[in-house]
Design a protein around this motif. Structure first.
Motif, PDB file in Angstrom:
ATOM      1  N   LEU A  42       0.967  -1.298  -0.039  1.00 42.71           N
ATOM      2  CA  LEU A  42      -0.191  -0.104  -0.015  1.00 42.71           C
ATOM      3  C   LEU A  42       1.119   1.606   0.260  1.00 42.71           C
ATOM      4  O   LEU A  42       1.885   0.810  -0.427  1.00 42.71           O
ATOM      5  CB  LEU A  42      -1.124   0.514   1.305  1.00 42.71           C
ATOM      6  N   ILE A  43      -0.023   2.444  -0.386  1.00 44.96           N
ATOM      7  CA  ILE A  43       0.381   3.977   0.116  1.00 44.96           C
ATOM      8  C   ILE A  43       2.271   3.677   1.118  1.00 44.96           C
ATOM      9  O   ILE A  43       2.824   4.482   1.006  1.00 44.96           O
ATOM     10  CB  ILE A  43      -0.364   4.681  -0.227  1.00 44.96           C
ATOM     11  N   THR A  44       1.503   3.529   1.958  1.00 46.93           N
ATOM     12  CA  THR A  44       2.012   3.415   3.475  1.00 46.93           C
ATOM     13  C   THR A  44       3.277   1.887   3.359  1.00 46.93           C
ATOM     14  O   THR A  44       4.105   1.863   4.933  1.00 46.93           O
ATOM     15  CB  THR A  44       2.016   3.462   4.701  1.00 46.93           C
ATOM     16  N   GLY A  45       4.228   1.845   2.664  1.00 50.64           N
ATOM     17  CA  GLY A  45       4.249   0.475   2.777  1.00 50.64           C
ATOM     18  C   GLY A  45       3.365  -1.493   2.990  1.00 50.64           C
ATOM     19  O   GLY A  45       2.775  -1.508   2.428  1.00 50.64           O
ATOM     20  N   LEU A  46       4.401  -2.323   3.478  1.00 50.84           N
ATOM     21  CA  LEU A  46       3.599  -3.569   3.092  1.00 50.84           C
ATOM     22  C   LEU A  46       2.818  -4.114   4.451  1.00 50.84           C
ATOM     23  O   LEU A  46       3.355  -3.696   5.616  1.00 50.84           O
ATOM     24  CB  LEU A  46       5.156  -4.298   2.465  1.00 50.84           C
ATOM     25  N   HIS A  47       1.586  -4.574   3.665  1.00 48.91           N
ATOM     26  CA  HIS A  47       0.531  -4.815   5.248  1.00 48.91           C
ATOM     27  C   HIS A  47       0.372  -5.565   4.900  1.00 48.91           C
ATOM     28  O   HIS A  47       0.061  -5.950   4.013  1.00 48.91           O
ATOM     29  CB  HIS A  47      -0.714  -3.151   5.087  1.00 48.91           C
ATOM     30  N   LEU A  48      -0.103  -6.976   5.932  1.00 49.87           N
ATOM     31  CA  LEU A  48      -1.131  -7.939   6.074  1.00 49.87           C
ATOM     32  C   LEU A  48      -2.902  -6.938   5.600  1.00 49.87           C
ATOM     33  O   LEU A  48      -3.077  -6.573   7.149  1.00 49.87           O
ATOM     34  CB  LEU A  48      -0.570  -9.175   6.984  1.00 49.87           C
ATOM     35  N   VAL A  49      -3.453  -7.447   5.100  1.00 50.60           N
ATOM     36  CA  VAL A  49      -4.435  -7.194   4.746  1.00 50.60           C
ATOM     37  C   VAL A  49      -5.470  -8.339   4.944  1.00 50.60           C
ATOM     38  O   VAL A  49      -5.284  -9.132   3.720  1.00 50.60           O
ATOM     39  CB  VAL A  49      -4.978  -6.099   4.335  1.00 50.60           C
TER      40      VAL A  49
END
Length: 111
Positions: free
Chosen positions: A56-63
């Protein structure tokens, strides 16, 4: 218990199922591919899909994608895990896209 009438809630744009209270908004300055989005601390009447790592815009996330439990329409996503320390505040919270929700007033809310 607060017995005032007039609480603002957000509902699914398609079927009007209640999703969250205005008081549960953490931030109104999120972005999705479709425009503005709101970060909520608590939502209801939703189903989450499978978890996946997403850049995502703010980095890698587990979603996990979030859908309306009633009509199934896609509403946004839930942050399951943030890999960067500065993004940890998002964990467990849900982003709902502004174009997918409607604000409604006058609901009696029971806590």
């Amino acid at each position: 218990m607060d017995d005032k009438i007039g609480h603002r809630i957000y509902s699914c744009f398609q079927c009007r199922t209640p999703l969250s209270r205005h008081d549960d908004i953490v931030s109104k300055s999120f972005q999705s591919t479709k425009g503005r989005a709101f970060l909520f601390s608590h939502v209801m009447n939703t189903k989450t899909g499978p978890q996946e790592d997403r850049q995502l815009i703010t980095g890698l996330h587990l979603v996990a994608d979030v859908n309306c439990a009633d009509c199934g329409v896609s509403l946004g996503w839930k942050y399951e895990k943030a890999y960067e320390e500065s993004q940890k505040y998002k964990e467990g919270k849900v982003v709902l896209e502004k174009i997918k929700i409607v604000e409604e007033k006058g609901y009696q809310v029971f806590s």
